[in-house]
Design an enzyme around this catalytic site. Structure first.
Site, short mmCIF file in Angstrom:
data_model
loop_
_atom_site.label_atom_id
_atom_site.label_comp_id
_atom_site.label_asym_id
_atom_site.label_seq_id
_atom_site.Cartn_x
_atom_site.Cartn_y
_atom_site.Cartn_z
N CYS A 159 3.75 13.99 -10.65
CA CYS A 159 3.42 12.85 -9.78
C CYS A 159 2.24 13.25 -8.90
O CYS A 159 2.22 14.34 -8.34
CB CYS A 159 4.63 12.47 -8.91
SG CYS A 159 4.28 11.11 -7.77
N CYS B 258 12.08 12.32 -4.93
CA CYS B 258 10.85 12.24 -4.13
C CYS B 258 11.16 12.56 -2.67
O CYS B 258 12.02 11.92 -2.06
CB CYS B 258 10.25 10.85 -4.25
SG CYS B 258 8.92 10.54 -3.06
N GLN C 54 7.07 -2.92 7.52
CA GLN C 54 6.43 -1.60 7.46
C GLN C 54 7.37 -0.57 6.85
O GLN C 54 8.57 -0.57 7.12
CB GLN C 54 6.01 -1.14 8.86
CG GLN C 54 4.93 -2.00 9.50
CD GLN C 54 3.54 -1.78 8.92
OE1 GLN C 54 3.37 -1.07 7.94
NE2 GLN C 54 2.55 -2.40 9.52
N PHE D 244 -1.01 -13.63 11.15
CA PHE D 244 -0.50 -12.78 10.06
C PHE D 244 0.70 -11.98 10.61
O PHE D 244 0.76 -10.76 10.49
CB PHE D 244 -1.57 -11.82 9.53
CG PHE D 244 -2.90 -12.47 9.22
CD1 PHE D 244 -3.15 -13.04 7.98
CD2 PHE D 244 -3.91 -12.50 10.17
CE1 PHE D 244 -4.38 -13.63 7.69
CE2 PHE D 244 -5.15 -13.09 9.90
CZ PHE D 244 -5.37 -13.66 8.65
N GLU E 292 2.44 -17.02 10.06
CA GLU E 292 2.59 -16.19 8.86
C GLU E 292 2.87 -17.12 7.69
O GLU E 292 3.66 -18.05 7.81
CB GLU E 292 3.75 -15.21 9.07
CG GLU E 292 4.31 -14.56 7.83
CD GLU E 292 3.31 -13.65 7.14
OE1 GLU E 292 3.19 -13.76 5.91
OE2 GLU E 292 2.64 -12.85 7.82
N ASN F 65 -3.12 -9.10 12.38
CA ASN F 65 -2.59 -7.98 11.58
C ASN F 65 -2.67 -8.39 10.11
O ASN F 65 -1.65 -8.61 9.46
CB ASN F 65 -1.15 -7.69 12.01
CG ASN F 65 -0.54 -6.54 11.22
OD1 ASN F 65 -1.24 -5.62 10.80
ND2 ASN F 65 0.76 -6.60 10.98
N CYS G 199 -4.56 -2.11 8.17
CA CYS G 199 -4.16 -1.04 7.24
C CYS G 199 -5.34 -0.67 6.34
O CYS G 199 -5.19 0.12 5.42
CB CYS G 199 -2.96 -1.48 6.41
SG CYS G 199 -3.28 -2.94 5.41
#
Length: 375
Positions: free
Chosen positions: A11, A87, A212, A241, A262, A307, A334
């Site tokens: 990975c 993971c 998130q 948003f 939103e 956002n 982001c």
């Protein structure tokens, strides 16, 4: 962070895993400063980071292999499957869930979807955990409703093994494409939303609402936005948003008027539920397109918080904000590249404060919070 999957070359999702966290933060800070090099920044706040591993509250697992021996993880580019149950980004609490799901898939006869043959039913397993009480939401993404009755029949066994599963759904995704979910959501439990809590603010997670994935850092991001807003002379704000309302619910005070917008109705249902619990009567949340909502308004509040998704807010909204000129804009992003592009479209504003939030350790990605003030 040590990862056997990375060490074995199985990975490569965490491309920066060999760099110590301080080096990762330095590289991300340098990238952000480079992107904002054309703009004078009054204050660079110290970057915020969280745990190195076990921080994710969500697993998105491609289901492959056979019904007797399913694999949960991902497919390599050549189509070979990789099991990612070990993971280290996942918390220890996920392991017993994965362990119980494998025999459950066999019990329920949920044949894993074979991409090459376009056959099978079970495409993905989506698991989300609440940090506040350890409750979990489990979603089975199926190609059709063919196996739904079998799944329902086998479900009591799984619920007995895993009482932490509070919300269980089936999502129908009939298209032969790498799309995570379809429009149809079928609830298999009475409870339809997962309760979460950041900084004493109740939040809700529903199956098709974005939330998130790094709660330790996200809670600091929301708290920081709240602290910044508290320092501003603001009685009225927009939260565009807004998702499930994380920013607006943190920033709002009983005497503040706030409108959250939103496009996802599931997320708005979550935000409304939180506002009702907090007794905040001057908060309004609406399921609309943020740009269309804003540009239709004849006046703006003192503060607009945005956002947006990775694409940024875009030129039409930038042009509108430039014209209407709210006194303050808080931009949470982001994708700092699109944020820098948007800031360039807001020439009447100066950057007062910037802070980086390391939401995605071991990758080049990060979140950034920026305070823009009208000149």
């Amino acid at each position: 962070m040590q990862c056997a999957l990375y060490d074995a070359g199985r990975c490569r999702s965490c491309q920066w895993i060999t760099q110590p966290i301080p080096e990762q933060l330095s590289a991300k800070t340098a990238d952000l400063k480079n992107l904002l090099a054309d703009f004078p920044v009054e204050e660079w706040c110290a970057p915020v980071s969280g745990p190195e591993q076990g921080f994710r509250n969500k697993a998105k697992m491609v289901v492959s292999g056979s019904v007797e021996k399913p694999l949960l993880g991902m497919l390599h580019r050549d189509g070979t499957p990789e099991d990612l149950c070990d993971c280290p980004l996942y918390p220890a609490s996920f392991a017993p869930v994965f362990a119980a799901l494998k025999p459950f898939i066999a019990r329920a006869g949920l044949t894993p979807y074979n991409v090459a043959r376009k056959r099978g039913e079970l495409k993905y397993i989506l698991l989300t955990e609440s940090q506040s009480d350890g409750g979990m939401m489990l979603r089975f993404v199926l190609r059709s409703e063919t196996k739904l009755a079998q799944l329902r029949k086998a479900l009591p066994w799984l619920q007995e093994q895993l009482p932490q599963l509070k919300v269980i759904t089936v999502n129908i995704q009939p298209v032969h494409m790498a799309i995570m979910e379809g429009e149809t959501e079928i609830y298999l439990t009475e409870q339809q939303a997962l309760a979460e809590r950041f900084n004493d603010v109740p939040l809700w997670i529903r199956p098709q609402s974005f939330f998130q994935t790094n709660p330790a850092v996200a809670s600091q991001l929301y708290a920081t936005a709240r602290d910044w807003v508290r320092q501003l002379p603001v009685k009225h704000m927009w939260d565009l948003f807004c998702g499930v309302g994380g920013f607006g619910l943190h920033c709002a005070t009983p005497d503040m008027q706030l409108t959250g917008i939103e496009i996802a109705s599931e997320a708005i249902a979550c935000a409304k539920q939180s506002a009702a619990e907090l007794g905040l009567t001057r908060l309004q949340f609406q399921a609309l397109d943020s740009t269309q909502f804003a540009t239709a308004q004849g006046e703006v509040p003192e503060l607009v918080l945005v956002n947006p998704p990775r694409r940024g807010i875009g030129k039409p909204l930038c042009d509108y904000l430039s014209t209407m000129a709210p006194r303050f804009i808080i931009y949470s992003s982001c994708n700092a590249q699109t944020m820098a592009k948007d800031v360039r479209e807001l020439p009447g504003y100066r950057i007062e404060r910037v802070q980086l939030f390391d939401m995605f350790p071991h990758t080049a990605h990060y979140e950034v919070l920026t305070l823009l003030v009208k000149q």
